[in-house]
Design an enzyme around this catalytic site. Structure first.
Site, PDB file in Angstrom:
ATOM      1  N   GLU A 176      30.855  40.177  44.241  1.00  0.00           N
ATOM      2  CA  GLU A 176      29.877  40.436  43.165  1.00  0.00           C
ATOM      3  C   GLU A 176      28.499  39.799  43.397  1.00  0.00           C
ATOM      4  OE1 GLU A 176      31.838  39.210  39.556  1.00  0.00           O
ATOM      5  OE2 GLU A 176      33.351  40.772  39.726  1.00  0.00           O
ATOM      6  N   GLU A 286      40.930  46.357  42.740  1.00  0.00           N
ATOM      7  CA  GLU A 286      41.282  45.818  41.407  1.00  0.00           C
ATOM      8  C   GLU A 286      41.441  46.957  40.399  1.00  0.00           C
ATOM      9  OE1 GLU A 286      38.599  42.667  40.203  1.00  0.00           O
ATOM     10  OE2 GLU A 286      38.363  41.948  42.254  1.00  0.00           O
TER      11      GLU A 286
END
Ligand code: XIL
Length: 376
Positions: A176, A286
């Site tokens: 991220e 995910e």
């Protein structure tokens, strides 16, 4: 003292924003209809067999779940060929206190995977969240110098990757790092990350170099969410291209896949087409698909036929795309096992994001996916 908080709220806000972008017309059963039972008489083919010609199929797990004495452990062994630690390999779990590594939980997951012939994805080495303050701040609460920050990062990555050399086959080296809400697409990096503030964007390059030195055989990934949106995928593309042009050892991009029931098929396909040109592997790291159409929709605590209808359509679309791109996609991992345990749940708003229900029984959407694969 300046402190940096784990900040997942923007993630949630964006997921909800994403949810409200489109609202397809639906013909749906009444909200409180019981979910149809007929589909459940079929025999479930274990997921890892269903997908064996395409990609390993994984789940994020807790150490408690990675135990054959629990229903979760049994489900993992039966259905999954890969696991990821949901939390216990993150920086604050492995080295909360500088110099004191706490390996127990991570070791247990790795042993469970080895005992049961499963792959392990390592998550994650460098992140602005779930990292201890000492990685960022000195005793006066001031940001560390570039030199100190990089030396500490190198030490952490070297220790962690070396310990699991040969056992963890793929690492999310950086998580991220790109700015996540910027419709004009002009702010590339997440500039409020202490990593960025201490070092600038080259902390990403360094993290990959350290990980590669510690285990030259591990596959190294950049992992992010909202990656399929036009305003973010180009940032990821540009960053990975920069790394590759500079000879930095990066092997893949992880799309987190925190999608929803109205995620756009063309957004996924366009992103996969774009990333394919980088000559990297793609992993869905995910995956979860909560049942709500928008953040405004009232929460529910019971699964119902409307949710089932939506999830069947969404998961069928998603898996058809993933099968179509299976030459590019080398792992598909759910961010959990069954609907009993997910980071998306709120007390009065359950997310029901998986193919297995709260008792780890396959849901009707499971059989929809099974049918899809069998019809290829
Ligand atoms: C989440 C875990 O599921 C939660 O248990 C924890 O409280 C917060 O982190 N993106 C990531 C994952 O890369 O590490 C996050 O996992 C979910 C969002």
């Amino acid at each position: 003292m300046k402190r940096y908080c784990i900040n997942l709220l923007p993630v949630m806000a964006l997921l909800l924003l994403g949810l409200s972008c489109t609202s397809p017309e639906e013909i749906v059963p009444e909200l409180d209809d019981p979910i149809e039972e007929d589909d459940n008489v079929e025999v479930a083919i274990p997921l890892k067999e269903l997908f064996k010609d395409y990609f390993p199929i994984g789940a994020a797990v807790t150490p408690q779940q990675a135990n054959l004495g629990t229903p979760h452990g049994q489900a993992l062994r039966e259905h999954f060929s890969s696991i990821t630690a949901e939390n216990v390999m993150k920086p604050d779990a492995l080295q909360r206190v500088k110099g004191q590594y706490t390996w127990g939980n991570a070791d247990q997951l790795v042993k469970f995977a080895k005992d049961n012939g499963m792959l392990v994805r390592g998550h994650c080495l460098t992140w602005h969240a779930q990292s201890p303050d000492w990685m960022f701040y000195d005793e006066n609460g001031e940001l560390l110098s570039k030199e100190v920050a990089l030396a500490q990062l190198e030490e952490h990555i070297t220790a962690v990757v070396s310990r699991y050399k040969g056992d963890v086959y793929a690492w999310d080296v950086v998580n991220e790092a790109m700015f996540d809400w910027d419709p004009e697409g002009v702010i590339e990096y997440r500039e409020d990350s202490p990593w960025y503030q201490m070092i600038g964007e080259t902390y990403i390059d360094s993290a990959f170099v350290y990980a590669h030195r510690a285990d030259p055989d591990a596959k190294l990934f950049y992992n992010d969410y909202n990656s399929i949106f036009s305003w973010k995928r180009h940032k990821i593309y540009n960053m990975v291209k920069r790394l590759k042009d500079n000879g930095i050892p990066i092997h893949g991009i992880g799309l987190q896949g925190h999608w929803n029931v109205n995620t756009s098929e063309s957004d996924i396909r366009t992103t996969l087409d774009l990333f394919r040109t980088l000559d990297v592997e793609i992993q869905i790291t995910e995956l979860d698909v909560p049942v709500y159409l928008s953040g405004d929709e009232p929460g529910a605590v019971e699964y119902n036929s409307t949710f089932s209808f939506r999830q069947k359509a969404a998961y069928s679309m998603i898996f058809q795309v993933l099968l179509d791109y299976s030459d590019l996609i080398t792992n598909v991992t759910f961010w959990g096992i069954g609907d009993d345990h997910t980071w998306l749940d709120r007390p009065d708003r359950k997310a029901f994001p998986f193919l297995f229900d709260e008792d780890l029984k396959p849901k009707p959407v499971y059989f929809e996916v099974q049918k899809l694969v069998q019809n290829q």
